[in-house]
Design a protein around this motif. Structure first.
Motif, PDB file in Angstrom:
ATOM      1  N   ARG A   1     -35.535  -2.593  -6.137  1.00 45.37           N
ATOM      2  CA  ARG A   1     -34.870  -2.282  -6.701  1.00 45.37           C
ATOM      3  C   ARG A   1     -36.143  -3.380  -6.961  1.00 45.37           C
ATOM      4  N   VAL A   2     -36.712  -3.820  -8.367  1.00 46.46           N
ATOM      5  CA  VAL A   2     -37.191  -4.418  -9.021  1.00 46.46           C
ATOM      6  C   VAL A   2     -36.373  -5.593  -9.345  1.00 46.46           C
ATOM      7  N   SER A   3     -35.835  -6.519  -8.883  1.00 48.13           N
ATOM      8  CA  SER A   3     -35.014  -7.758  -9.311  1.00 48.13           C
ATOM      9  C   SER A   3     -35.707  -9.013 -10.357  1.00 48.13           C
ATOM     10  N   GLU A   4     -37.067  -9.349 -10.126  1.00 46.78           N
ATOM     11  CA  GLU A   4     -37.533  -9.925 -10.712  1.00 46.78           C
ATOM     12  C   GLU A   4     -39.437 -10.195 -10.566  1.00 46.78           C
ATOM     13  N   LEU A   5     -39.948 -10.997 -11.367  1.00 42.14           N
ATOM     14  CA  LEU A   5     -41.408 -10.564 -11.454  1.00 42.14           C
ATOM     15  C   LEU A   5     -42.045 -12.313 -11.451  1.00 42.14           C
ATOM     16  N   TYR A   6     -42.836 -12.649 -10.196  1.00 45.22           N
ATOM     17  CA  TYR A   6     -42.907 -13.925 -11.288  1.00 45.22           C
ATOM     18  C   TYR A   6     -44.508 -13.752 -10.968  1.00 45.22           C
ATOM     19  N   GLU A   7     -45.122 -15.082 -12.014  1.00 45.93           N
ATOM     20  CA  GLU A   7     -45.843 -14.807 -12.632  1.00 45.93           C
ATOM     21  C   GLU A   7     -47.030 -15.660 -11.676  1.00 45.93           C
ATOM     22  N   VAL A   8     -47.357 -16.157 -10.811  1.00 44.92           N
ATOM     23  CA  VAL A   8     -48.386 -16.698 -10.285  1.00 44.92           C
ATOM     24  C   VAL A   8     -49.752 -16.060  -9.615  1.00 44.92           C
ATOM     25  N   GLU A   9     -50.436 -17.286  -9.451  1.00 43.55           N
ATOM     26  CA  GLU A   9     -51.530 -17.011  -9.228  1.00 43.55           C
ATOM     27  C   GLU A   9     -51.803 -16.542  -7.853  1.00 43.55           C
ATOM     28  N   PRO A  10     -52.958 -15.712  -7.022  1.00 46.71           N
ATOM     29  CA  PRO A  10     -54.001 -14.855  -8.198  1.00 46.71           C
ATOM     30  C   PRO A  10     -53.769 -13.630  -8.937  1.00 46.71           C
ATOM     31  N   THR A  11     -52.135 -13.328  -8.605  1.00 50.24           N
ATOM     32  CA  THR A  11     -51.603 -12.499  -8.695  1.00 50.24           C
ATOM     33  C   THR A  11     -49.916 -11.935  -9.625  1.00 50.24           C
ATOM     34  N   ASP A  12     -49.413 -11.634 -10.234  1.00 49.23           N
ATOM     35  CA  ASP A  12     -47.584 -11.269 -10.060  1.00 49.23           C
ATOM     36  C   ASP A  12     -47.839 -10.831  -9.141  1.00 49.23           C
ATOM     37  N   LEU A  13     -46.179 -11.126  -8.427  1.00 46.77           N
ATOM     38  CA  LEU A  13     -45.375 -11.019  -7.672  1.00 46.77           C
ATOM     39  C   LEU A  13     -44.185  -9.868  -8.172  1.00 46.77           C
ATOM     40  N   LEU A  14     -44.109  -9.050  -7.500  1.00 48.74           N
ATOM     41  CA  LEU A  14     -42.683  -8.245  -7.625  1.00 48.74           C
ATOM     42  C   LEU A  14     -42.069  -8.297  -6.231  1.00 48.74           C
ATOM     43  N   GLU A  15     -40.643  -9.524  -6.855  1.00 46.05           N
ATOM     44  CA  GLU A  15     -39.763  -9.394  -5.723  1.00 46.05           C
ATOM     45  C   GLU A  15     -38.942  -7.774  -5.800  1.00 46.05           C
ATOM     46  N   VAL A  16     -38.656  -7.329  -4.881  1.00 43.97           N
ATOM     47  CA  VAL A  16     -38.235  -5.774  -4.447  1.00 43.97           C
ATOM     48  C   VAL A  16     -36.908  -6.491  -3.806  1.00 43.97           C
ATOM     49  N   ARG A  17     -35.876  -5.647  -3.748  1.00 44.56           N
ATOM     50  CA  ARG A  17     -34.406  -5.927  -3.148  1.00 44.56           C
ATOM     51  C   ARG A  17     -34.017  -4.622  -2.892  1.00 44.56           C
ATOM     52  N   GLY A  18     -33.686  -4.386  -1.249  1.00 37.95           N
ATOM     53  CA  GLY A  18     -33.197  -3.513  -1.021  1.00 37.95           C
ATOM     54  C   GLY A  18     -31.987  -3.095  -0.428  1.00 37.95           C
ATOM     55  N   GLU A  19     -31.477  -2.256   0.224  1.00 33.29           N
ATOM     56  CA  GLU A  19     -30.560  -2.310   1.484  1.00 33.29           C
ATOM     57  C   GLU A  19     -30.649  -3.536   2.848  1.00 33.29           C
ATOM     58  N   GLY A  20     -30.124  -4.615   2.567  1.00 31.41           N
ATOM     59  CA  GLY A  20     -30.532  -5.743   3.400  1.00 31.41           C
ATOM     60  C   GLY A  20     -32.200  -6.076   3.331  1.00 31.41           C
ATOM     61  N   THR A  21     -33.114  -5.470   2.587  1.00 33.23           N
ATOM     62  CA  THR A  21     -34.283  -5.961   2.657  1.00 33.23           C
ATOM     63  C   THR A  21     -34.555  -7.248   1.417  1.00 33.23           C
ATOM     64  N   GLU A  22     -35.866  -7.914   1.213  1.00 32.57           N
ATOM     65  CA  GLU A  22     -36.323  -8.031   1.162  1.00 32.57           C
ATOM     66  C   GLU A  22     -37.461  -8.760   0.570  1.00 32.57           C
ATOM     67  N   HIS A  23     -38.491  -7.598  -0.242  1.00 38.51           N
ATOM     68  CA  HIS A  23     -40.321  -7.735  -0.517  1.00 38.51           C
ATOM     69  C   HIS A  23     -40.580  -8.485  -1.293  1.00 38.51           C
ATOM     70  N   LEU A  24     -42.272  -9.359  -1.104  1.00 34.44           N
ATOM     71  CA  LEU A  24     -43.236  -9.396  -2.314  1.00 34.44           C
ATOM     72  C   LEU A  24     -43.755  -8.606  -2.606  1.00 34.44           C
ATOM     73  N   ILE A  25     -43.912  -7.871  -3.431  1.00 34.23           N
ATOM     74  CA  ILE A  25     -45.160  -6.694  -3.391  1.00 34.23           C
ATOM     75  C   ILE A  25     -45.927  -7.429  -4.320  1.00 34.23           C
ATOM     76  N   PRO A  26     -47.615  -7.568  -4.035  1.00 34.22           N
ATOM     77  CA  PRO A  26     -48.095  -7.886  -5.082  1.00 34.22           C
ATOM     78  C   PRO A  26     -48.302  -6.860  -6.366  1.00 34.22           C
ATOM     79  N   PHE A  27     -49.009  -7.426  -7.629  1.00 36.24           N
ATOM     80  CA  PHE A  27     -48.583  -6.419  -9.027  1.00 36.24           C
ATOM     81  C   PHE A  27     -50.462  -6.235  -8.673  1.00 36.24           C
ATOM     82  N   ARG A  28     -50.344  -5.404  -8.202  1.00 34.24           N
ATOM     83  CA  ARG A  28     -51.854  -5.601  -8.248  1.00 34.24           C
ATOM     84  C   ARG A  28     -53.001  -4.048  -8.848  1.00 34.24           C
ATOM     85  N   LYS A  29     -53.608  -3.697  -9.234  1.00 37.76           N
ATOM     86  CA  LYS A  29     -54.031  -1.916  -9.142  1.00 37.76           C
ATOM     87  C   LYS A  29     -53.851  -1.658  -7.982  1.00 37.76           C
TER      88      LYS A  29
END
Length: 180
Positions: free
Chosen positions: A128-156
């Motif tokens: 699930r998306v737990s946070e959205l970071y507004e950083v340059e050059p692109t925003d990042l979604l923080e996605v937390r799952g069972e025992g995992t965490e991912h930062l995913i670029p919020f890009r087309k």
């Protein structure tokens, strides 16, 4: 775009007083500060959780505003001294959701992204998306799952679909991104 419940949107944070007559530096937390911080607009101080108006705080009407260092210097009616402005320092400002400017096609509010379930294009759940970071050059979604965490670029080229009603985001991450 600020955190909120569906009734109110956090639109700014009050910082330090400026001068001796009640002017405050406001850090905008909205994509439309020109309509939010304008003379005559009524804003409310948020409660301690910054989720809704503080029932003990009166509304604040913007009396005057001017741009200053990435934010605004704002004078509110009834706040007329450095001491009264200083008492507001650090508080968040909220605005009723129905008064917020309409979004352009394809835009969504920050609060609509939080909590969405994230899946890869092949249907693998990432969390699930737990946070959205507004950083340059692109925003990042923080996605937390069972025992995992991912930062995913919020890009087309990575975000395939955002479906607010279905509460899901589909991503096509570049090779190796989920291994980081």
């Amino acid at each position: 775009m600020g955190r909120t419940d569906p009734g109110f949107l956090v639109v700014g944070q009050l910082s330090k007083p400026h001068g001796m007559h009640g002017e405050l530096y406001v850090w905008p937390l909205t994509d439309h500060p020109e309509g939010t911080f304008a003379p005559g607009v009524v804003l409310r101080l948020a409660d301690g959780d910054a989720r809704e108006p503080d029932p003990d705080a009166p509304p604040l009407r913007v009396a005057a505003v001017r741009p200053h260092r990435g934010g605004f210097l704002v004078t509110f009616g009834g706040v007329d001294s450095r001491a009264s402005a200083g008492a507001l320092r650090g508080r968040y400002l909220v605005r009723p959701f129905e008064e917020i400017e309409p979004l352009a096609e394809g835009e969504i509010f920050y609060h609509q992204i939080l909590g969405l379930d994230v899946f890869t294009v092949d249907g693998t759940p990432l969390g699930r998306v737990s946070e959205l970071y507004e950083v340059e050059p692109t925003d990042l979604l923080e996605v937390r799952g069972e025992g995992t965490e991912h930062l995913i670029p919020f890009r087309k080229d990575v975000i395939v679909e955002v479906d607010v009603e279905a509460r899901r985001i589909v991503v096509d991450p570049p090779e190796g991104l989920l291994d980081l």
